[in-house]
Write a protein that holds these residues in place. Structure first.
Motif, mmCIF file in Angstrom:
data_model
loop_
_atom_site.group_PDB
_atom_site.id
_atom_site.type_symbol
_atom_site.label_atom_id
_atom_site.label_comp_id
_atom_site.label_asym_id
_atom_site.label_seq_id
_atom_site.Cartn_x
_atom_site.Cartn_y
_atom_site.Cartn_z
ATOM 1 N N GLN A 85 0.811 -1.221 0.000
ATOM 2 C CA GLN A 85 0.000 0.000 0.000
ATOM 3 C C GLN A 85 0.849 1.277 0.000
ATOM 4 O OE1 GLN A 85 -3.386 -0.139 2.646
ATOM 5 N NE2 GLN A 85 -3.618 -2.330 2.274
ATOM 6 N N SER A 86 2.168 1.125 -0.177
ATOM 7 C CA SER A 86 3.087 2.265 -0.249
ATOM 8 C C SER A 86 3.708 2.422 -1.630
ATOM 9 C CB SER A 86 4.210 2.082 0.791
ATOM 10 O OG SER A 86 3.673 1.984 2.082
ATOM 11 N N GLU A 177 -3.509 7.536 -2.715
ATOM 12 C CA GLU A 177 -4.868 7.945 -2.350
ATOM 13 C C GLU A 177 -5.894 7.330 -3.296
ATOM 14 O OE1 GLU A 177 -7.717 9.584 -0.011
ATOM 15 O OE2 GLU A 177 -5.581 9.760 0.398
ATOM 16 N N TRP A 180 -5.315 2.980 -2.993
ATOM 17 C CA TRP A 180 -5.296 2.220 -1.755
ATOM 18 C C TRP A 180 -6.201 2.779 -0.663
ATOM 19 C CZ3 TRP A 180 -3.523 -2.420 -2.175
ATOM 20 C CH2 TRP A 180 -2.472 -2.696 -3.040
ATOM 21 N N ARG A 181 -6.493 4.051 -0.686
ATOM 22 C CA ARG A 181 -7.210 4.661 0.436
ATOM 23 C C ARG A 181 -8.705 4.821 0.170
ATOM 24 N NH1 ARG A 181 -2.388 4.006 1.141
ATOM 25 N NH2 ARG A 181 -0.977 5.252 2.392
ATOM 26 N N LYS A 182 -9.235 4.026 -0.738
ATOM 27 C CA LYS A 182 -10.668 4.123 -1.073
ATOM 28 C C LYS A 182 -11.504 3.586 0.071
ATOM 29 C CE LYS A 182 -9.947 3.719 -5.998
ATOM 30 N NZ LYS A 182 -10.105 2.910 -7.195
#
Length: 183
Positions: A85-86, A177, A180-182
């Motif tokens: 996720q990075s 964003e 991964w950040r959904k």
């Protein structure tokens, strides 16, 4: 008075290349059980390379981080999720604004168990998304890890303004964003 000995804390090491190592330290630091994150170089053929040598793309090294963690607090699969996720695991040419072999992604395993867990996590990301294109991050045996120069260590703390501008300006922040950040 009796001496009491504390049991030694069990630790494991995980090594990852995810593009610029400045951006790969902070994601791990915020998790309990992560004891240390060191920026460095691995996978090349020149002993004790310098930053300038690695950037010249002649040493074969990746910019990487070595994460020391307590597996009783945080598991290797959890560490793998932080790594995935990075990064953009579909980019074979580097990461975001950084192009070239020293900025490619890779997982360097330190045991057969890590290798198997890394392969499972890669397959899971490939099948369950969020990407429709192939995951190109290789899973490689760990090689000698050389810590980077002191000014690269914990860069996001020492040079917060520059780090934040770079994190956004390179395209990494927006990509992470969106993918991964959904939710």
């Amino acid at each position: 008075m009796e001496e009491t000995t504390q049991p030694e804390k069990k630790t494991e090491i995980a090594t990852f290349a995810g593009g610029c190592f400045w951006c790969m330290v902070k994601p791990f630091h915020k998790y309990e059980g992560v004891l240390e994150v060191v920026s460095g170089y691995t996978g090349g053929h020149v002993p004790n390379p310098t930053y300038e040598q690695v950037c010249s793309e002649t040493t074969g090294h990746y910019e990487a981080v070595q994460v020391t963690f307590d597996p009783d607090v945080i598991s290797y699969p959890e560490i793998l999720n932080i790594f995935w996720q990075s990064i953009d695991p579909t980019d074979a040419g580097g990461q975001f604004g950084d192009r070239g072999s020293s900025y490619k992604t890779a997982i360097f395993y330190h045991s057969e168990q890590q290798k198997e867990q890394a392969q499972r996590s890669k397959e899971e990301i490939q099948h369950n998304g969020p990407f429709e294109t192939p995951i190109v991050t290789p899973i490689l045996p760990a090689a000698t890890f050389y810590p980077a120069e002191a000014y690269h260590q914990d860069y996001y703390k020492k040079n917060a303004n520059h780090y934040n501008r770079y994190f956004v300006g390179s395209g990494r922040a927006g990509f992470l964003e969106r993918h991964w950040r959904k939710g």
